[in-house]
Design a protein around this motif. Structure first.
Motif, PDB file in Angstrom:
ATOM      1  N   SER A 157       0.823  -1.215   0.000  1.00 18.09           N
ATOM      2  CA  SER A 157       0.000   0.000   0.000  1.00 18.09           C
ATOM      3  C   SER A 157       0.862   1.273   0.000  1.00 18.09           C
ATOM      4  CB  SER A 157      -0.986  -0.003   1.167  1.00 18.09           C
ATOM      5  OG  SER A 157      -0.325   0.251   2.373  1.00 18.09           O
ATOM      6  N   GLU A 158       2.002   1.242   0.696  1.00 17.09           N
ATOM      7  CA  GLU A 158       2.919   2.395   0.656  1.00 17.09           C
ATOM      8  C   GLU A 158       3.533   2.544  -0.742  1.00 17.09           C
ATOM      9  OE1 GLU A 158       5.070   2.784   4.978  1.00 17.09           O
ATOM     10  OE2 GLU A 158       5.320   0.882   3.910  1.00 17.09           O
ATOM     11  N   PHE A 159       3.845   1.411  -1.324  1.00 15.20           N
ATOM     12  CA  PHE A 159       4.416   1.429  -2.676  1.00 15.20           C
ATOM     13  C   PHE A 159       3.430   2.065  -3.663  1.00 15.20           C
ATOM     14  CE2 PHE A 159       4.525  -0.652  -6.834  1.00 15.20           C
ATOM     15  CZ  PHE A 159       5.765  -0.223  -7.279  1.00 15.20           C
ATOM     16  N   VAL A 160       2.152   1.694  -3.540  1.00 14.38           N
ATOM     17  CA  VAL A 160       1.119   2.232  -4.441  1.00 14.38           C
ATOM     18  C   VAL A 160       1.021   3.758  -4.280  1.00 14.38           C
ATOM     19  CG1 VAL A 160      -1.387   2.275  -4.891  1.00 14.38           C
ATOM     20  CG2 VAL A 160      -0.197   0.086  -4.684  1.00 14.38           C
ATOM     21  N   LEU A 161       1.113   4.234  -3.051  1.00 12.32           N
ATOM     22  CA  LEU A 161       1.076   5.688  -2.815  1.00 12.32           C
ATOM     23  C   LEU A 161       2.268   6.379  -3.489  1.00 12.32           C
ATOM     24  CD1 LEU A 161       0.035   5.982   0.952  1.00 12.32           C
ATOM     25  CD2 LEU A 161      -1.350   6.494  -1.082  1.00 12.32           C
ATOM     26  N   TRP A 162       3.459   5.761  -3.338  1.00 14.33           N
ATOM     27  CA  TRP A 162       4.672   6.295  -3.962  1.00 14.33           C
ATOM     28  C   TRP A 162       4.510   6.371  -5.484  1.00 14.33           C
ATOM     29  CZ3 TRP A 162       7.809   3.786  -7.487  1.00 14.33           C
ATOM     30  CH2 TRP A 162       9.013   4.433  -7.810  1.00 14.33           C
ATOM     31  N   LEU A 163       3.956   5.271  -6.025  1.00 14.27           N
ATOM     32  CA  LEU A 163       3.772   5.141  -7.471  1.00 14.27           C
ATOM     33  C   LEU A 163       2.814   6.218  -8.005  1.00 14.27           C
ATOM     34  CD1 LEU A 163       4.663   2.880  -9.532  1.00 14.27           C
ATOM     35  CD2 LEU A 163       2.433   1.855  -9.130  1.00 14.27           C
ATOM     36  N   GLU A 164       1.688   6.380  -7.300  1.00 16.61           N
ATOM     37  CA  GLU A 164       0.661   7.349  -7.713  1.00 16.61           C
ATOM     38  C   GLU A 164       1.250   8.758  -7.712  1.00 16.61           C
ATOM     39  OE1 GLU A 164      -2.605   7.014  -8.494  1.00 16.61           O
ATOM     40  OE2 GLU A 164      -3.096   4.937  -7.924  1.00 16.61           O
TER      41      GLU A 164
END
Lengths: 150, 77
Positions: B28-35
């Motif tokens: 979920s942290e990775f997805v935030l970084w990606l977005e």
């Protein structure tokens, strides 16, 4: 993991799947005498018209390692679910022109009834589960990304 | 970790893959970084961790040896 690698096949072929490749696949089964029924599904690139522009070709790409791994699971699932003698699946990568074949699903069984269900099930799984992407190219060099929801 | 981008998503990122050095982070942290990095906005995509689809909100940690793929809608067949 070792077992999985053993069962893993590469479903991808570069470019369109030729009618002669399909014919050869059929011919290869003549020595398998327990088979009483084959069923084949062929996916062909359709020249969809979108806002007055016609699709000329689809450029396919895929996360190949994941798709092949997933297909090995699906193959196992299909053998468990249906009474099949064998199953062959091929999907194109790269450019396939309108009218050419991009998907070839071929299942064989001692009897007829199973092959229809197996083909339908496999094609649905392939569309939903395999990470394959299609860029629809138009005559004016513009493009859009294909989606199975359409 | 290795990140792979495909189809419509790779058009947006303008690269097909990148290698990044991260402290272990959750999916979920990775997805935030990606977005944040690529501003995917309305783009629809799924995340695969080591070739298995995983929920974007998953709290499983991604470590340096992992491969993450960002997958736009599938269109096989």
């Amino acid at each position: 993991v070792a077992d999985k690698n053993k069962n893993m096949k590469n479903i991808f072929v570069q470019g369109a799947i030729s009618p002669s490749f399909i014919a050869d696949s059929i011919a290869k089964h003549q020595s398998k005498h327990s088979i009483g029924a084959h069923n084949i599904f062929l996916g062909q690139v359709r020249a969809d018209e979108i806002e007055g522009k016609k699709v000329q070709a689809i450029d396919f790409s895929a996360y190949e390692e994941m798709a092949n791994e997933k297909m090995a699971d699906l193959r196992e699932q299909a053998f468990a679910q249906f009474n099949l003698t064998c199953m062959h699946i091929y999907h194109s990568l790269g450019e396939v022109k309108a009218g050419e074949i991009c998907l070839f699903v071929f299942v064989s069984s001692p009897r007829r009834k199973e092959v229809y269900q197996a083909t339908e099930t496999l094609v649905n799984w392939i569309k939903v589960e395999l990470p394959i992407f299609g860029k629809e190219k138009f005559e004016d060099n513009s493009h859009q990304w294909k989606s199975i929801e359409k | 970790m290795k990140i792979l981008y495909f189809g419509m998503i790779s058009e947006r990122t303008k690269i097909k893959s990148e290698d990044l050095v991260f402290e272990p982070i959750s999916v979920s942290e990775f997805v935030l970084w990606l977005e944040k990095k690529y501003d995917f906005g309305q783009f629809e995509y799924k995340i695969a961790l080591n070739k298995k689809i995983i929920e974007k909100a998953d709290l499983q940690l991604i470590t340096q040896s992992d491969t993450v793929a960002v997958l736009p809608p599938f269109a096989g067949g």
